[in-house]
Design an enzyme around this catalytic site. Structure first.
Site, PDB file in Angstrom:
ATOM      1  N   SER A   1       0.819  -1.211   0.000  1.00 59.55           N
ATOM      2  CA  SER A   1       0.000   0.000   0.000  1.00 59.55           C
ATOM      3  C   SER A   1       0.853   1.262   0.000  1.00 59.55           C
ATOM      4  CB  SER A   1      -0.895   0.033   1.245  1.00 59.55           C
ATOM      5  OG  SER A   1      -1.758  -1.072   1.262  1.00 59.55           O
TER       6      SER A   1
HETATM    7  N1  SAH Z   1      -0.601  -5.341   3.549  1.00 54.98           N
HETATM    8  C1  SAH Z   1       0.444  -5.609   2.603  1.00 54.98           C
HETATM    9  C2  SAH Z   1      -0.038  -6.252   1.301  1.00 54.98           C
HETATM   10  C3  SAH Z   1      -1.354  -5.802   0.751  1.00 54.98           C
HETATM   11  S1  SAH Z   1      -1.783  -6.655  -0.747  1.00 54.98           S
HETATM   12  C4  SAH Z   1       1.237  -4.387   2.328  1.00 54.98           C
HETATM   13  O1  SAH Z   1       0.751  -3.266   2.402  1.00 54.98           O
HETATM   14  O2  SAH Z   1       2.395  -4.588   2.010  1.00 54.98           O
HETATM   15  C5  SAH Z   1      -3.030  -7.740  -0.139  1.00 54.98           C
HETATM   16  C6  SAH Z   1      -2.511  -9.066   0.316  1.00 54.98           C
HETATM   17  O3  SAH Z   1      -3.643  -9.836   0.740  1.00 54.98           O
HETATM   18  C7  SAH Z   1      -1.810  -9.883  -0.763  1.00 54.98           C
HETATM   19  O4  SAH Z   1      -0.568 -10.304  -0.291  1.00 54.98           O
HETATM   20  C8  SAH Z   1      -2.754 -11.069  -0.986  1.00 54.98           C
HETATM   21  O5  SAH Z   1      -2.086 -12.259  -1.320  1.00 54.98           O
HETATM   22  C9  SAH Z   1      -3.443 -11.176   0.366  1.00 54.98           C
HETATM   23  N2  SAH Z   1      -4.740 -11.859   0.360  1.00 54.98           N
HETATM   24  C10 SAH Z   1      -5.756 -11.781  -0.552  1.00 54.98           C
HETATM   25  N3  SAH Z   1      -6.789 -12.547  -0.176  1.00 54.98           N
HETATM   26  C11 SAH Z   1      -6.435 -13.134   1.006  1.00 54.98           C
HETATM   27  C12 SAH Z   1      -7.090 -14.042   1.891  1.00 54.98           C
HETATM   28  N4  SAH Z   1      -8.318 -14.512   1.660  1.00 54.98           N
HETATM   29  N5  SAH Z   1      -6.421 -14.441   2.994  1.00 54.98           N
HETATM   30  C13 SAH Z   1      -5.165 -13.981   3.263  1.00 54.98           C
HETATM   31  N6  SAH Z   1      -4.498 -13.127   2.464  1.00 54.98           N
HETATM   32  C14 SAH Z   1      -5.130 -12.703   1.354  1.00 54.98           C
END
Ligand code: SAH
Length: 207
Positions: A61
């Protein structure tokens, strides 16, 4: 590269100037080395005012969004937090600096491993556990959670997460269709849930 100077400039211009007031959030983000969490190809621009790709179609983000979400949880340092979507582990590290314990669930095993190794290398794995799994189901083993941070969007808050949220407790989550989401701050108190919209946003989908 003077990373510390870049970090402080990010905190002043992107966070404080736009209304982030929680000094603990500002201090955590002034300290955590974002450059250590992004892929090599994104390092030079990792303090820019935008999200960045981290591989597997996912993104880290924008710094402001991470700050706004962390601030919305009103953490004091004693809480157990559930994070959904560890990605590269940066937001996880911010939550780890603000709370007593963080349980983070990540769906993509390679990203969970990346988060773990980034957190370990920066000395931030002490109060954090990264689990591979479907975060929309929460993690009942350590429930209830004082706070929940969901970092991928869905059309509504998953019932399992609302159930695993302590009363009183707070949850932040982007809610809405792909192209038009609201960052919601949900507060559970006295058996009821109230919502406020903290921002408009665009996150990758919760799967
Ligand atoms: N918070 C992190 C990444 C955000 S991207 C940052 O800011 O760096 C969103 C993340 O959610 C991705 O890594 C994706 O793989 C994960 N994601 C999506 N659906 C999910 C689920 N059902 N359970 C766990 N993780 C999930």
């Amino acid at each position: 590269m003077d990373w510390s100077a870049k970090r402080h400039e990010m905190v002043e211009r992107q966070l404080r100037a736009r209304g982030i007031r929680d000094e603990r959030v500002l201090a955590a983000m002034a300290e955590i080395p974002r450059e250590e969490f992004v892929p090599e190809s994104q390092r030079a621009s990792c303090y820019a005012d935008e999200p960045a790709p981290i591989g597997y179609g996912q993104t880290i983000s924008q710094p402001y969004m991470t700050a706004l979400m962390a601030e919305g949880l009103e953490l004091k340092g004693t809480e157990t937090v559930l994070e959904v979507g560890a990605g590269c582990g940066y937001h996880t590290a911010v939550l780890g600096a603000l709370a007593a314990r963080v349980v983070s669930i990540e769906l993509i095993p390679e990203l969970a491993e990346m988060a773990r190794s980034n957190l370990a290398r920066t000395g931030r794995l002490g109060n954090v556990t990264v689990i591979v799994g479907d975060g929309s189901l929460g993690w009942p083993e350590e429930a209830p959670y004082d706070a929940i941070s969901v970092e991928a969007a869905a059309v509504e808050a998953p019932p399992a997460l609302l159930e695993q949220l302590r009363d009183p407790g707070r949850m932040v989550m982007p809610v809405g269709p792909d192209w038009d989401q609201e960052l919601l701050v949900l507060c559970k108190a006295g058996g009821r849930i109230t919502k406020r919209v903290a921002a408009y946003c665009r996150f990758v989908p919760l799967r």
